[in-house]
Scaffold this active site. Structure first.
Site, PDB file in Angstrom:
ATOM      1  N   GLY A   1     -19.830  34.530  42.100  1.00 19.29           N
ATOM      2  CA  GLY A   1     -20.502  34.525  42.963  1.00 19.29           C
ATOM      3  C   GLY A   1     -19.956  33.293  43.962  1.00 19.29           C
ATOM      4  O   GLY A   1     -19.890  32.225  43.442  1.00 19.29           O
TER       5      GLY A   1
ATOM      6  N   GLY B   1     -21.181  31.504  45.884  1.00 21.27           N
ATOM      7  CA  GLY B   1     -22.200  30.445  45.958  1.00 21.27           C
ATOM      8  C   GLY B   1     -21.892  29.537  44.587  1.00 21.27           C
ATOM      9  O   GLY B   1     -21.656  28.488  44.552  1.00 21.27           O
ATOM     10  N   ALA B   2     -22.188  30.109  43.592  1.00 21.57           N
ATOM     11  CA  ALA B   2     -22.110  29.554  42.137  1.00 21.57           C
ATOM     12  C   ALA B   2     -20.753  29.067  42.094  1.00 21.57           C
ATOM     13  O   ALA B   2     -20.448  27.929  41.553  1.00 21.57           O
ATOM     14  CB  ALA B   2     -22.413  30.648  41.020  1.00 21.57           C
TER      15      ALA B   2
ATOM     16  N   ALA C   1     -10.637  32.688  42.300  1.00 23.58           N
ATOM     17  CA  ALA C   1     -11.294  31.687  42.588  1.00 23.58           C
ATOM     18  C   ALA C   1     -10.647  30.566  43.482  1.00 23.58           C
ATOM     19  O   ALA C   1     -11.036  29.249  43.725  1.00 23.58           O
ATOM     20  CB  ALA C   1     -11.637  30.703  41.182  1.00 23.58           C
ATOM     21  N   ALA C   2      -9.261  30.913  43.921  1.00 19.48           N
ATOM     22  CA  ALA C   2      -8.470  29.971  44.638  1.00 19.48           C
ATOM     23  C   ALA C   2      -9.475  29.314  45.871  1.00 19.48           C
ATOM     24  O   ALA C   2      -9.667  28.291  46.158  1.00 19.48           O
ATOM     25  CB  ALA C   2      -7.420  30.475  45.157  1.00 19.48           C
ATOM     26  N   GLY C   3      -9.808  30.206  46.688  1.00 12.02           N
ATOM     27  CA  GLY C   3     -10.793  29.781  48.147  1.00 12.02           C
ATOM     28  C   GLY C   3     -12.081  29.127  47.702  1.00 12.02           C
ATOM     29  O   GLY C   3     -12.225  27.971  48.251  1.00 12.02           O
ATOM     30  N   ASP C   4     -12.836  29.422  46.518  1.00 18.27           N
ATOM     31  CA  ASP C   4     -14.014  28.759  46.384  1.00 18.27           C
ATOM     32  C   ASP C   4     -13.461  27.382  45.710  1.00 18.27           C
ATOM     33  O   ASP C   4     -14.317  26.416  45.998  1.00 18.27           O
ATOM     34  CB  ASP C   4     -14.878  29.614  45.340  1.00 18.27           C
ATOM     35  CG  ASP C   4     -15.389  30.761  46.155  1.00 18.27           C
ATOM     36  OD1 ASP C   4     -15.538  30.856  47.413  1.00 18.27           O
ATOM     37  OD2 ASP C   4     -15.620  31.675  45.367  1.00 18.27           O
TER      38      ASP C   4
ATOM     39  N   SER D   1      -6.263  26.464  39.608  1.00 20.49           N
ATOM     40  CA  SER D   1      -7.431  27.265  39.142  1.00 20.49           C
ATOM     41  C   SER D   1      -6.455  28.614  39.159  1.00 20.49           C
ATOM     42  O   SER D   1      -6.934  29.534  38.450  1.00 20.49           O
ATOM     43  CB  SER D   1      -8.448  27.663  40.151  1.00 20.49           C
ATOM     44  OG  SER D   1      -7.935  27.926  41.554  1.00 20.49           O
TER      45      SER D   1
ATOM     46  N   GLY E   1     -10.027  34.258  35.458  1.00 24.33           N
ATOM     47  CA  GLY E   1     -11.376  34.055  35.816  1.00 24.33           C
ATOM     48  C   GLY E   1     -11.749  33.467  37.133  1.00 24.33           C
ATOM     49  O   GLY E   1     -10.763  32.774  37.770  1.00 24.33           O
TER      50      GLY E   1
END
Length: 299
Positions: A40, A42-43, A243-246, A276, A281
């Site tokens: 998610g 946020g997480a 996950a790159a952007g987060d 990342s 994942g």
């Protein structure tokens, strides 16, 4: 100096299938691997910021199910404060992700418990007020995003919005945003212009600062005072870009909160994203502060 980051947003369980080529409509393809990974936006941003060295508070919701328990435990293991993560009587949010051999992905998000995060509850504003930065995304109801952004503005907290999924944004949200961090596709949708530099100029009519991430081409920063900074990416072989952007946003907010200048903060964020994407994942791929430092030192 440790900075404090509050995150108001989504928590999902990512259900990730790895394939050679993503299926077209009506097509069935064989998969190579399957994983369930807490995520998610946020997480993910909360974990990225915590691993980068921030003291992080997660505000959101999970369901009364095993996914919710696993999401909470994963956040806690990453040293994220989950006192603002409520449990609601429905299923946790899920993200159904297909990752191809090039590391590209397509995602279907089912909101679940995230749909209940439509405003502030008791204690949320205190968690936001005690932070230096507040990270927001658009995987929860707009009313919740708007309420959190307003709380950030009331308390002098730097409000950082990742406009994903990209949709037209209302003035009650944008008027309280300090820094907007879209990728180039989101920027094109919001600005109505596919050229990143023209999109940057258009978005600066809406918010004081903008960073547009450009994937393998790096990132572009601008503010209303006329500053422009362009930072190249670090060339790596990507296996999963989920996950790159987060990761970028979590590391960027941590660095800025610690007082780094914009070029250095962008470089660290790019390094975090580069590490990342070399791992599978979302939350499981995010680097620690030391891993980011070591990566930069070799470049």
């Amino acid at each position: 100096m440790t900075t404090t980051v509050a995150v108001f947003g989504s928590c999902n369980m990512d259900l990730v299938a790895y394939v050679e080529t993503a299926p077209k409509q009506g097509e069935t393809v064989p998969g190579r691997e399957f994983h369930t990974v807490p995520g998610g936006k946020g997480a993910n941003q909360a974990i990225a910021a915590a691993k980068a060295g921030a003291a992080v508070r997660m505000i959101g919701a999970v369901g009364e199910d095993p996914f919710g328990t696993q999401i909470r435990e994963t956040l806690q293991k990453s040293t994220v404060d989950v006192s603002g993560l409520r449990v609601v009587p429905r299923r946790s949010g899920t993200a159904h992700i297909v990752v191809d051999a090039e590391g590209g992905n397509s995602i279907v998000v089912v909101p679940g418990a995230n749909a209940t995060v439509d405003g502030l509850v008791e204690g949320d504003e205190d968690l936001i007020a005690g932070a230096r930065s507040l990270l927001l995304q658009l995987e929860i109801p707009f009313s919740g995003v708007a309420a959190a952004a307003a709380a950030g503005r009331r308390n002098g907290v730097r409000v950082v919005l990742t406009p994903a999924p990209a949709v037209p944004l209302s003035a009650d949200i944008l008027s309280n945003v300090d820094l907007l961090v879209p990728n180039e596709h989101e920027a094109a949708i919001l600005a109505g212009d596919a050229d990143p530099r023209r999109a940057l100029a258009a978005l600066l009519q809406l918010v004081p600062e903008v960073v547009i991430t450009l994937g393998a081409r790096g990132s572009l920063y601008g503010n209303r005072d006329g500053a422009r900074v362009e930072v190249p990416s670090f060339p790596v072989d990507a296996v999963d870009t989920t996950a790159a952007g987060d990761t970028f946003v979590g590391v960027l907010s941590t660095a800025l909160g610690e007082g780094a200048e914009v070029p250095e903060a962008l470089r660290l964020a790019s390094a975090g994203a580069a590490v990342s994407v070399q791992r599978n994942g979302a939350s499981s791929s995010m680097p620690t502060r030391q891993e980011i430092i070591d990566f930069v030192a070799t470049r």
